[in-house]
Design a protein around this motif. Structure first.
Motif, mmCIF file in Angstrom:
data_model
loop_
_atom_site.group_PDB
_atom_site.id
_atom_site.type_symbol
_atom_site.label_atom_id
_atom_site.label_comp_id
_atom_site.label_asym_id
_atom_site.label_seq_id
_atom_site.Cartn_x
_atom_site.Cartn_y
_atom_site.Cartn_z
ATOM 1 N N ILE A 50 -26.223 -71.058 11.273
ATOM 2 C CA ILE A 50 -27.119 -71.783 11.505
ATOM 3 C C ILE A 50 -27.438 -72.416 12.535
ATOM 4 C CG2 ILE A 50 -28.355 -74.392 10.427
ATOM 5 C CD1 ILE A 50 -26.740 -73.751 8.051
ATOM 6 N N ARG A 67 -27.050 -62.681 11.098
ATOM 7 C CA ARG A 67 -28.110 -62.671 9.904
ATOM 8 C C ARG A 67 -27.283 -61.701 8.775
ATOM 9 N NH1 ARG A 67 -33.248 -63.855 10.391
ATOM 10 N NH2 ARG A 67 -33.452 -63.384 8.078
ATOM 11 N N GLN A 70 -24.601 -63.385 6.486
ATOM 12 C CA GLN A 70 -24.749 -64.485 5.725
ATOM 13 C C GLN A 70 -24.949 -64.425 4.027
ATOM 14 O OE1 GLN A 70 -28.879 -65.584 7.355
ATOM 15 N NE2 GLN A 70 -28.008 -67.690 8.335
ATOM 16 N N HIS A 71 -25.295 -63.096 3.828
ATOM 17 C CA HIS A 71 -25.078 -62.736 2.318
ATOM 18 C C HIS A 71 -24.016 -62.745 1.885
ATOM 19 C CE1 HIS A 71 -29.380 -60.606 2.344
ATOM 20 N NE2 HIS A 71 -29.399 -61.813 2.868
ATOM 21 N N TYR A 83 -34.667 -78.865 -4.831
ATOM 22 C CA TYR A 83 -36.106 -79.306 -4.804
ATOM 23 C C TYR A 83 -36.425 -80.059 -5.965
ATOM 24 C CZ TYR A 83 -36.159 -75.559 -1.486
ATOM 25 O OH TYR A 83 -36.309 -74.683 -0.139
ATOM 26 N N TYR A 94 -34.054 -68.444 -7.089
ATOM 27 C CA TYR A 94 -34.445 -68.354 -5.729
ATOM 28 C C TYR A 94 -33.436 -68.174 -4.669
ATOM 29 C CZ TYR A 94 -37.236 -70.192 -1.418
ATOM 30 O OH TYR A 94 -37.573 -70.411 -0.343
ATOM 31 N N ARG A 97 -32.031 -64.803 -4.772
ATOM 32 C CA ARG A 97 -32.839 -63.851 -4.196
ATOM 33 C C ARG A 97 -32.651 -63.689 -2.600
ATOM 34 N NH1 ARG A 97 -35.509 -60.106 -4.738
ATOM 35 N NH2 ARG A 97 -37.666 -60.513 -4.765
ATOM 36 N N LEU A 98 -32.709 -65.169 -2.133
ATOM 37 C CA LEU A 98 -32.520 -65.349 -0.501
ATOM 38 C C LEU A 98 -31.105 -64.755 -0.146
ATOM 39 C CD1 LEU A 98 -33.876 -68.781 0.163
ATOM 40 C CD2 LEU A 98 -35.037 -66.625 0.638
ATOM 41 N N LYS A 99 -30.251 -64.907 -1.049
ATOM 42 C CA LYS A 99 -29.015 -64.168 -0.566
ATOM 43 C C LYS A 99 -28.881 -62.890 -0.921
ATOM 44 C CE LYS A 99 -26.310 -67.641 0.870
ATOM 45 N NZ LYS A 99 -26.026 -67.674 2.395
ATOM 46 N N MET B 1 -36.910 -61.043 3.203
ATOM 47 C CA MET B 1 -36.754 -62.479 3.002
ATOM 48 C C MET B 1 -37.945 -63.362 2.936
ATOM 49 S SD MET B 1 -33.873 -62.946 2.077
ATOM 50 C CE MET B 1 -33.635 -61.122 1.223
ATOM 51 N N VAL B 4 -39.708 -63.118 -0.320
ATOM 52 C CA VAL B 4 -39.041 -64.100 -1.518
ATOM 53 C C VAL B 4 -39.656 -65.459 -0.979
ATOM 54 C CG1 VAL B 4 -36.989 -64.750 -2.243
ATOM 55 C CG2 VAL B 4 -37.126 -62.466 -1.430
ATOM 56 N N VAL B 5 -39.505 -65.969 0.136
ATOM 57 C CA VAL B 5 -40.059 -67.514 0.353
ATOM 58 C C VAL B 5 -41.562 -67.432 0.115
ATOM 59 C CG1 VAL B 5 -40.343 -69.037 2.212
ATOM 60 C CG2 VAL B 5 -38.167 -67.414 2.245
ATOM 61 N N GLU B 9 -42.872 -69.936 -2.666
ATOM 62 C CA GLU B 9 -43.626 -71.190 -2.408
ATOM 63 C C GLU B 9 -44.813 -71.154 -3.030
ATOM 64 O OE1 GLU B 9 -42.819 -73.786 -0.435
ATOM 65 O OE2 GLU B 9 -40.712 -73.076 -0.321
ATOM 66 N N GLU B 216 -38.247 -79.685 2.608
ATOM 67 C CA GLU B 216 -36.922 -79.154 2.915
ATOM 68 C C GLU B 216 -36.031 -79.840 3.309
ATOM 69 O OE1 GLU B 216 -35.752 -75.919 2.401
ATOM 70 O OE2 GLU B 216 -37.993 -75.289 1.614
ATOM 71 N N ILE B 225 -30.852 -73.347 2.766
ATOM 72 C CA ILE B 225 -31.936 -72.237 2.778
ATOM 73 C C ILE B 225 -31.591 -71.499 3.958
ATOM 74 C CG2 ILE B 225 -34.313 -71.589 2.799
ATOM 75 C CD1 ILE B 225 -33.349 -72.414 0.105
ATOM 76 N N VAL B 226 -31.557 -72.342 5.135
ATOM 77 C CA VAL B 226 -31.276 -71.704 6.563
ATOM 78 C C VAL B 226 -30.107 -71.024 6.629
ATOM 79 C CG1 VAL B 226 -32.854 -72.968 7.763
ATOM 80 C CG2 VAL B 226 -30.888 -73.800 7.660
ATOM 81 N N SER B 228 -29.248 -68.884 4.592
ATOM 82 C CA SER B 228 -29.722 -67.398 3.942
ATOM 83 C C SER B 228 -30.823 -66.927 4.789
ATOM 84 C CB SER B 228 -30.111 -67.651 2.688
ATOM 85 O OG SER B 228 -29.389 -68.648 1.794
ATOM 86 N N VAL B 229 -31.880 -67.648 5.425
ATOM 87 C CA VAL B 229 -33.013 -66.973 5.840
ATOM 88 C C VAL B 229 -33.249 -67.835 7.131
ATOM 89 C CG1 VAL B 229 -33.970 -68.448 4.293
ATOM 90 C CG2 VAL B 229 -35.282 -66.740 5.483
ATOM 91 N N GLY B 230 -33.759 -67.145 8.160
ATOM 92 C CA GLY B 230 -34.049 -67.711 9.446
ATOM 93 C C GLY B 230 -35.049 -68.981 9.323
ATOM 94 N N GLU B 233 -38.635 -67.463 9.495
ATOM 95 C CA GLU B 233 -39.140 -66.980 8.461
ATOM 96 C C GLU B 233 -39.468 -67.886 7.316
ATOM 97 O OE1 GLU B 233 -36.989 -63.008 7.001
ATOM 98 O OE2 GLU B 233 -35.828 -63.812 8.295
ATOM 99 N N LEU B 234 -38.808 -68.939 7.141
ATOM 100 C CA LEU B 234 -38.800 -69.920 6.339
ATOM 101 C C LEU B 234 -40.265 -70.708 6.395
ATOM 102 C CD1 LEU B 234 -37.800 -71.697 3.512
ATOM 103 C CD2 LEU B 234 -36.441 -73.111 5.491
#
Lengths: 311, 435
Positions: A50, A67, A70-71, A83, A94, A97-99, B1, B4-5, B9, B216, B225-226, B228-230, B233-234
């Protein structure tokens, strides 16, 4: 293996992590201990890619984290939520999927993890309908849903009732058996002591102690003694006044003492037998993690203070 | 990714009850409001003119010769004004209006036909009249007076016809490719329409973009979330998903209005009003527009299709950046004013371009990325812009849009992990430049 190699991180000119190094191994649980603001979360964020270290490297299974790694990581941060307007099952799918899980696998994993944390009934509920403990179990499942090889849990038990704590501990133990690296950040000493194989003690961004928990304890020696007796305990005050013991806890006919300097358990045993009517408990043991923590962090603070004063 | 986001959304927003309801009900509400307002206006105008027709308009003709000319003009107008001639002092005639026996009193001052009269032509009314009624009176009375004045000179009928003839007036621009006569108002109107469309979309959906970004942080999901994804991108996934939601909704509205319009047209057609629909009516409507419709410029149309979404995105990313900077919804809402400023600038430039079409403001507006989406197509209609200038303006807008999303991504990433407070300027600078 997760390697933190001489990592430094600054925020707004403040040194949050200062040349930290330690390793966490597969099939073991590492407890990352430290007071608030010690730099635990800063380190965990760098492991998760992060944020990036200003100096040094974080490596996971030999690769510098990025990157791609991360998975392989499951993360339950200290600042966590869900959420508000999303069904529990959708949140799990969700994140899976992101993972990197495919859609069908993500759905399947969501179902399995809901069962694993005994949450099947809330599958279509929204977080606003769940109690805090229930939400926490969902967050826990979010960190594990993609079967990560590195599991990072930041204060996972805070605010959890004993039944759910036991459930979570069982799941953590299963992941450990499956060969995952588990890093567990906390300032709840008893829990760390119970669960962890290794510990890493951090304060003010510096690693003070790192290694196998049993070895660390041995380094500190058998310096804690629990006494149970009938009769007068005045001799304890004498020993304390002489600077030979420090009283940790005291009740009627009970006491927990810490031996100072070179004062040996044998000497205390003699003193006790000579002064009480009958001694029915004498238990010399390793110090608790809590004591090690207080001692080490206190000493580090004093040292820092001294350097600053000197400068 | 990013996919997916985006899907998550988008589906999440489109599946809400609110989305479905607003999509279905807003066109109905808009049609209803327009119908209601239109109906109320036409009803009140009609009942007013009906009252005037019944009571008649009192005319106090101090010239002693205007009455017949006025009657003639009224008859020619077809409005069937019932004109009642009254005599005596003005004050007594006004009393009748005051007491409600008469709705209006026209006083034609002495000497009106021969010379410049000492007093104006005055119409006394009990209550304020509709602007339409006032206009009708003005044209009726002034027309009659003009005819009387002309008649006094005993001009030959040919001269009268020459005087009355309506002449065409055109400003024609010469260029290498030939002459061009498109009116400048068209360009101004197109620029304003695009600027208003962007303003409307950005303000309606900017709030959703902002909320999507703030969610978020407020839900404390950001860190998971971050991991897993930049952050970029998010953010991009969120902005695109809200934009797609906006496009879905606006598309559905247009479709509903179109279907509704066709259905209404068919219904009206069946009940006997032939010619109300179909090409004939369309051409007629085009003839009645207050400006000339230029031949469709396909290059400009294409540019509008390209620039409209860009204009929306560039503004949406501003909303997103503001959302990323604040955690308190109330404070974020206050800061929206800042996001409005570039859009207001675009509207102002578009509105003023008719006064100085070649001025520096329009030139600036056609290149400045926040106004270019509205001003560039309008300026292309105004003047011959070299292709490289159009390309440069589009490139600048695209680059700025990407830059804005990137910048916003930096702020987003930096601020995601700062909980419970607003970013200070110092922190803002640091999160933008940090690794």
């Amino acid at each position: 293996m997760l390697e933190i190699d001489n990592v430094t991180k600054r925020y707004n000119g403040t040194l949050a992590v200062d040349g930290a190094s330690f390793t966490a191994r597969s099939g073991r649980i590492l407890g990352l201990l430290g007071p608030n603001g010690a730099g635990k979360t800063s380190i965990l964020r760098m492991v998760n890619n992060i944020t990036k270290p200003d100096a040094g490297e974080v490596r996971l299974f030999g690769d510098v984290v990025g990157r791609a790694t991360q998975h392989a990581i499951g993360y339950m941060p200290e600042e966590r939520g869900l959420y508000k307007q999303m069904k529990v099952v959708d949140q799990l799918t969700y994140v899976a999927r992101l993972k990197g899980l495919a859609k069908q696998d993500a759905k399947k994993a969501a179902g399995e993890w809901l069962a694993a944390v005994e949450a099947q009934d809330w599958r279509d509920k929204r977080p606003t309908e769940l109690s805090r403990g229930m939400q926490q179990k969902v967050q826990f499942a979010l960190a594990l849903i993609h079967a990560p090889r590195l599991v990072i849990l930041d204060e996972p038990f805070s605010g959890l009732d004993p039944i759910n704590s036991v459930l979570m501990e069982r799941v953590i133990a299963e992941r450990k058996e499956a060969g995952a690296i588990i890093v567990f950040a906390s300032h709840r000493m008893e829990q760390v002591e119970q669960l962890c194989d290794d510990i890493c003690l951090i304060a003010a961004g510096r690693i003070l102690i790192a290694g196998d928990l049993a070895q660390v304890k041995r380094q500190f020696g058998r310096n804690t003694v629990q006494l149970g007796f009938d009769g007068e305990g005045v001799f304890i005050d004498r020993l304390a006044a002489a600077g030979q013991v420090q009283v940790r806890r005291r009740g009627t006919g009970t006491a927990e003492l810490q031996l100072l300097d070179d004062y040996q358990p044998d000497a205390l045993l003699e003193a006790a037998q000579a002064n009480v009517d009958s001694l029915h408990q004498f238990n010399a043991s390793y110090p608790s993690l809590r004591e090690i923590f207080l001692q080490t962090v206190g000493a580090a603070k004093d040292a820092r203070q001294a350097t600053e004063d000197g400068a | 990714m990013l996919g997916v986001v985006f899907v998550n959304e988008y589906v999440r927003r489109v599946k809400t009850k609110t989305f479905v309801l607003t999509t279905l009900l807003v066109p109905l509400a808009v049609v209803g409001i327009i119908g209601l307002v239109g109906g109320l206006i036409s009803h009140s105008v009609e009942s007013e003119s009906e009252r005037i027709r019944q009571d008649g308009i009192a005319v106090l003709d101090e010239t002693g010769q205007a009455m017949s000319a006025l009657r003639e003009a009224a008859a020619a107008d077809g409005e069937e004004y019932r004109l009642v001639e009254v005599f005596g002092p003005v004050e007594r005639a006004k009393q009748a209006v005051l007491e409600g026996r008469q709705q209006a009193l026209v006083v034609l001052p002495r000497g009106l036909v021969e010379e410049s009269p000492a007093a104006p032509i005055a119409v006394y009314v009990k209550t304020k009249q509709s602007v339409l009624t006032e206009r009708a009176w003005r044209s009726l009375i002034l027309g009659a007076v003009r005819e009387m004045r002309l008649a006094r000179h005993e001009l030959p009928p040919e001269a009268l016809a020459t005087l009355r003839e309506r002449l065409a007036f055109d400003v024609i621009e010469v260029s290498e490719e030939g002459d061009r006569s498109g009116s400048i108002e068209t360009s101004g109107a197109i620029g304003t329409a695009i600027a208003m469309a962007i303003f409307l979309f950005a303000t309606i959906y900017g709030g959703s973009v902002m909320q999507a970004v703030m969610e978020e942080k407020s839900s404390r999901m950001a860190e998971i979330i971050v991991a897993s994804v930049g952050a970029f991108e998010l953010l991009l996934g969120k902005i695109l998903a809200v934009s797609a939601m906006a496009a879905t909704q606006v598309g559905a509205w247009l479709l509903l209005l179109l279907v509704g319009g066709v259905a209404l047209g068919v219904a009206v057609g069946f009940s006997g009003f032939e010619g109300a629909v179909g090409t004939g009516a369309g051409e007629q409507a085009a003839d009645q527009l207050p400006f000339d419709l230029p031949a469709v410029r396909w290059d400009v149309a294409l540019l509008v299709v390209l620039m409209l979404p860009l204009g929306y995105l560039i503004n949406a990313s501003l909303f997103a950046a503001l959302g990323a900077m604040h955690e308190n919804p109330w404070e974020a809402q206050m800061s929206v004013t800042v996001a409005m400023l570039p859009m207001l600038l675009a509207i102002i430039v578009a509105q003023t371009m008719v006064f100085a079409p070649n001025g520096p403001l329009v030139a600036f507006g056609s290149f400045f990325p926040f106004t270019a989406p509205a001003i560039l197509p309008a300026r292309m209609l105004l003047a011959d812009m070299p292709v490289w200038q159009v390309a440069l303006s589009v490139a600048l807008t695209v680059a700025t849009t990407v830059g804005m999303v990137w910048l916003c991504g930096r702020i987003f990433r930096g601020s995601l992990l700062i909980y419970g407070k607003k970013l200070t300027w110092r922190e803002l600078r640091q999160v933008i430049v940090a690794d």
